[in-house]
Motif scaffolding. Sequence first.
Motif, mmCIF file in Angstrom:
data_model
loop_
_atom_site.group_PDB
_atom_site.id
_atom_site.type_symbol
_atom_site.label_atom_id
_atom_site.label_comp_id
_atom_site.label_asym_id
_atom_site.label_seq_id
_atom_site.Cartn_x
_atom_site.Cartn_y
_atom_site.Cartn_z
ATOM 1 N N ALA A 35 0.831 -1.204 0.000
ATOM 2 C CA ALA A 35 0.000 0.000 0.000
ATOM 3 C C ALA A 35 0.869 1.258 0.000
ATOM 4 O O ALA A 35 0.622 2.195 -0.774
ATOM 5 C CB ALA A 35 -0.936 -0.009 1.207
ATOM 6 N N GLN A 36 1.895 1.273 0.848
ATOM 7 C CA GLN A 36 2.785 2.437 0.894
ATOM 8 C C GLN A 36 3.522 2.623 -0.430
ATOM 9 O O GLN A 36 3.677 3.749 -0.899
ATOM 10 C CB GLN A 36 3.804 2.289 2.027
ATOM 11 N N LEU A 37 3.945 1.532 -1.026
ATOM 12 C CA LEU A 37 4.644 1.633 -2.303
ATOM 13 C C LEU A 37 3.712 2.161 -3.390
ATOM 14 O O LEU A 37 4.097 3.032 -4.171
ATOM 15 C CB LEU A 37 5.227 0.281 -2.722
ATOM 16 N N PHE A 38 2.491 1.651 -3.429
ATOM 17 C CA PHE A 38 1.568 2.146 -4.442
ATOM 18 C C PHE A 38 1.351 3.646 -4.290
ATOM 19 O O PHE A 38 1.405 4.392 -5.270
ATOM 20 C CB PHE A 38 0.219 1.421 -4.398
ATOM 21 N N VAL A 39 1.106 4.108 -3.078
ATOM 22 C CA VAL A 39 0.875 5.539 -2.854
ATOM 23 C C VAL A 39 2.115 6.341 -3.243
ATOM 24 O O VAL A 39 2.005 7.392 -3.875
ATOM 25 C CB VAL A 39 0.468 5.824 -1.397
ATOM 26 N N THR A 40 3.276 5.833 -2.899
ATOM 27 C CA THR A 40 4.524 6.516 -3.266
ATOM 28 C C THR A 40 4.636 6.646 -4.778
ATOM 29 O O THR A 40 4.932 7.731 -5.301
ATOM 30 C CB THR A 40 5.740 5.748 -2.707
ATOM 31 N N LEU A 41 4.376 5.561 -5.495
ATOM 32 C CA LEU A 41 4.434 5.608 -6.963
ATOM 33 C C LEU A 41 3.359 6.535 -7.522
ATOM 34 O O LEU A 41 3.587 7.254 -8.505
ATOM 35 C CB LEU A 41 4.281 4.203 -7.545
ATOM 36 N N TYR A 42 2.194 6.527 -6.922
ATOM 37 C CA TYR A 42 1.088 7.368 -7.377
ATOM 38 C C TYR A 42 1.426 8.847 -7.195
ATOM 39 O O TYR A 42 1.134 9.670 -8.070
ATOM 40 C CB TYR A 42 -0.185 7.006 -6.610
ATOM 41 N N LEU A 43 2.042 9.177 -6.083
ATOM 42 C CA LEU A 43 2.362 10.576 -5.801
ATOM 43 C C LEU A 43 3.595 11.074 -6.551
ATOM 44 O O LEU A 43 3.739 12.269 -6.787
ATOM 45 C CB LEU A 43 2.583 10.775 -4.294
ATOM 46 N N HIS A 44 4.487 10.148 -6.916
ATOM 47 C CA HIS A 44 5.733 10.530 -7.585
ATOM 48 C C HIS A 44 5.423 10.954 -9.017
ATOM 49 O O HIS A 44 4.676 10.285 -9.726
ATOM 50 C CB HIS A 44 6.714 9.349 -7.556
ATOM 51 N N GLU A 45 6.004 12.048 -9.437
ATOM 52 C CA GLU A 45 5.696 12.608 -10.759
ATOM 53 C C GLU A 45 6.283 11.810 -11.906
ATOM 54 O O GLU A 45 5.791 11.887 -13.030
ATOM 55 C CB GLU A 45 6.179 14.063 -10.834
#
Length: 164
Positions: A35-45
């Motif tokens: 979950a944390q990785l997905f959010v990180t990838l989602y937020l990363h430009e």
Amino acid sequence: MSHEADQMKLEKVNNKIISEFSKTLEMFSLNKTEAQLFVTLYLHETPMTLDQMKESLGKSKTAMSYAVRRLQEFNLVERVWQKGVRKDLYEAREDLYKKFMKTYVNRWLESLNLQINNLADIQDDLDNHPNEHKQLIEHKIHEAISFHRSLEEVFSKIKKNDFL
């Protein structure tokens, strides 16, 4: 306020977003790291390498590799190509609601189907063994199968009506 202080404040906000958003995603049966990785990838430009993910989340490269594979299996993350970059790059897929709901509904349907089949196998085994409590057990198995079929019907309707 200095540039460094601004960066620290921005990083703090980013960490809060990751923490809160990932709690929601954990309800979709992702583990905390996924979950944390997905959010990180989602937020990363821009797409990220495993090394960048490792640095960003403070986890091992092995943990990132496993998590990214699981997210790919759920069709939530994709590997992308970028000219001049030799390492694999990954980014979150867009349209969050549809992706998560489709994944969630499909996982429920697969699980329900498996459970119904397992309960039916138990009932078949029961037919081969005489038992004084057989009628009560058969009734309970029938109720459990009915419960699972009702859930299966709800999730099938969601999938069929393309609410996703």
